[in-house]
Design an enzyme around this catalytic site. Structure first.
Site, PDB file in Angstrom:
ATOM      1  N   THR A 133      -3.202 -20.645  12.180  1.00 47.19           N
ATOM      2  CA  THR A 133      -4.601 -20.875  11.796  1.00 47.19           C
ATOM      3  C   THR A 133      -5.217 -21.611  12.961  1.00 47.19           C
ATOM      4  OG1 THR A 133      -4.391 -20.940   9.376  1.00 47.19           O
ATOM      5  CG2 THR A 133      -6.005 -22.418  10.289  1.00 47.19           C
TER       6      THR A 133
ATOM      7  N   VAL B 224      -6.097 -15.453  -0.975  1.00 46.47           N
ATOM      8  CA  VAL B 224      -6.909 -16.413  -0.238  1.00 46.47           C
ATOM      9  C   VAL B 224      -6.094 -17.694  -0.074  1.00 46.47           C
ATOM     10  CG1 VAL B 224      -9.032 -17.787  -0.266  1.00 46.47           C
ATOM     11  CG2 VAL B 224      -9.070 -15.426  -1.093  1.00 46.47           C
ATOM     12  N   GLY B 225      -6.078 -18.238   1.138  1.00 41.00           N
ATOM     13  CA  GLY B 225      -5.296 -19.446   1.410  1.00 41.00           C
ATOM     14  C   GLY B 225      -6.114 -20.715   1.265  1.00 41.00           C
ATOM     15  N   ASP B 226      -5.606 -21.780   1.865  1.00 37.28           N
ATOM     16  CA  ASP B 226      -6.258 -23.098   1.747  1.00 37.28           C
ATOM     17  C   ASP B 226      -7.461 -23.266   2.664  1.00 37.28           C
ATOM     18  OD1 ASP B 226      -4.349 -22.914   3.921  1.00 37.28           O
ATOM     19  OD2 ASP B 226      -4.693 -25.045   4.260  1.00 37.28           O
TER      20      ASP B 226
ATOM     21  N   THR C 237      -3.306 -26.605   8.596  1.00 35.69           N
ATOM     22  CA  THR C 237      -2.625 -25.344   8.872  1.00 35.69           C
ATOM     23  C   THR C 237      -1.239 -25.388   8.245  1.00 35.69           C
ATOM     24  OG1 THR C 237      -1.590 -23.986  10.576  1.00 35.69           O
ATOM     25  CG2 THR C 237      -1.982 -26.285  11.157  1.00 35.69           C
ATOM     26  N   GLY C 238      -0.818 -24.283   7.671  1.00 39.17           N
ATOM     27  CA  GLY C 238       0.504 -24.259   7.050  1.00 39.17           C
ATOM     28  C   GLY C 238       0.513 -23.361   5.829  1.00 39.17           C
TER      29      GLY C 238
ATOM     30  N   GLY D 143      -0.530 -22.170   2.864  1.00 39.07           N
ATOM     31  CA  GLY D 143      -1.789 -22.432   2.177  1.00 39.07           C
ATOM     32  C   GLY D 143      -1.649 -22.759   0.704  1.00 39.07           C
TER      33      GLY D 143
HETATM   34  N1  ASP Z   1      -3.020 -22.069   6.026  1.00 42.56           N
HETATM   35  C1  ASP Z   1      -3.130 -20.667   6.336  1.00 42.56           C
HETATM   36  C2  ASP Z   1      -3.143 -19.884   5.071  1.00 42.56           C
HETATM   37  O1  ASP Z   1      -2.357 -20.165   4.194  1.00 42.56           O
HETATM   38  C3  ASP Z   1      -2.062 -20.181   7.217  1.00 42.56           C
HETATM   39  C4  ASP Z   1      -1.582 -21.143   8.272  1.00 42.56           C
HETATM   40  O2  ASP Z   1      -2.249 -22.093   8.617  1.00 42.56           O
HETATM   41  O3  ASP Z   1      -0.513 -20.962   8.820  1.00 42.56           O
HETATM   42  O4  ASP Z   1      -3.875 -18.937   4.977  1.00 42.56           O
END
Ligand code: ASP
Length: 358
Positions: free
Chosen positions: A226, A255-257, A277-278, A280
């Protein structure tokens, strides 16, 4: 955990260095500051600003990175820092700075956002983004976009012109079209590396399930990424912006975070600005952005401690990732619980710091 106080550095240099070129320029905006006593401390404080960016957290190992690749990642992060820094330096807004920094990363195929977005299980690209203004608590978020070249700019448009906070899919893209936001064919988002990551995950899924198609675990480098930026401008306003292609092999419509205000993106002048980021799903369940702000506001916690508490909560649920945050004093925090996070920040004197590994 990295934790740096940009503020302290700024004051140290600003008070003692008529000779440091970048800050000498800064100080020229403060009338005859170097010759006249007493120095106007309030004016100096108004000159504080800061910018932090990230390009995703995950399993990023030095042993697997070629010097050429590392150079490309670093150059991309520096370009984004420069775009945001130039705006902040000349007194521009944190909203403009974060949007500009994120646009640079969206246009760079190395990062999972815009051009470099990962693929869904259907072989399509779907993007989410959000931006938040810490001064007014106005926010704009977009989800499941398929054709918007720079989703962060559509998020900003949603915030400023739609009367809504969050829009998704076709409705969001129709709104983009009406307002002259650039739309592109899905082909624009094709990159060989992301395509191969999808094939790898699909193959692993088949292997482990005997073709039954159940969810499987793959390295997070293959799965996600992200981009994001948080900034404090010279007027004391905080902003956060985040943009993502989501997770490789996600179901269409997932849909993510990132576009969830208070999870992957949050800004409040009273406290801080956060971009995450991570995984979500875990960042949503842990209400990461809002919790960091609430811990500062209601518990009087430092930014560093609040950021760590929120990330620990993600980890406790089973999630991995990281975040960047800046508070109204210009202190920053960049914690992550993966082996790496593409990240950078810039001191008000123009010194850029870019880091990748732990
Ligand atoms: N947080 C993002 C999501 O879940 C992906 C990421 O940051 O790696 O869509």
């Amino acid at each position: 955990m990295s934790y740096v106080s940009i503020t302290n550095c700024f004051f140290a240099i600003a008070l003692f260095s008529a000779g440091a070129p970048p800050l000498a320029n800064e100080q020229q905006t403060s009338p005859k500051a170097s010759n006249e006593a007493p120095i106007d401390q309030r004016k100096m404080q108004n000159e504080k600003f800061g910018l932090v960016i990230h390009g995703g957290a995950g399993t990023i190992e030095r042993s697997k990175m070629t010097p050429q690749k590392e150079h490309e990642y670093r150059a991309g992060l520096e370009r984004a820092l420069r775009a945001g820094y130039e705006i902040l330096k000349r007194g521009g807004s944190s909203l403009d700075a974060t949007e500009s920094a994120v646009r640079v990363l969206e246009d760079d195929p190395h990062f999972n956002a815009g051009k470099g977005s990962v693929f869904t299980s259907a072989g399509t690209n779907e993007m989410d983004a959000a931006i938040m203004d810490g001064k007014t608590l106005a926010a704009g978020a977009v989800a499941a976009l398929k054709h918007v070249k720079n989703p962060i700019s559509l998020a900003r448009l949603v915030m400023e012109k739609s009367g809504h906070v969050m829009m998704d899919g076709e409705g969001a893209e129709a709104f983009a079209r009406e307002n002259g936001i650039e739309l592109v064919d899905q082909k624009y988002f094709f990159t060989q590396e992301r395509w191969e990551a999808l094939q790898k995950i699909k193959a692993a899924e088949k292997d482990r399930t005997g073709g039954a198609g159940k969810a499987v675990f793959i390295t997070d480098q293959d799965r996600h990424g992200t981009v994001g930026a948080v900034a404090l401008d010279k007027n004391g306003n905080l902003a956060a912006a985040t943009s993502t292609g989501g997770t490789t092999n996600k179901r269409p419509g997932r849909v993510g975070d990132t576009p969830v205000i208070g999870a992957g993106t949050y800004a409040n002048n009273a406290t801080c600005a956060v971009s995450a980021t991570g995984d979500g799903e875990y960042f949503i369940r842990a209400s990461v952005g809002n919790n960091i702000s609430a811990l500062i506001e209601y518990r009087g916690m430092s930014l560093k401690d609040a950021a760590q508490v929120a990330l620990d909560r993600v980890a406790k649920l089973g999630g991995t990732g990281g975040l960047i945050a800046i508070d109204r004093e210009g202190s920053i925090a960049l914690p992550f619980n993966t082996s790496g996070m593409y990240r950078g920040y810039v001191y008000p004197n123009g010194k850029f710091v870019v880091e990748i590994y732990k």
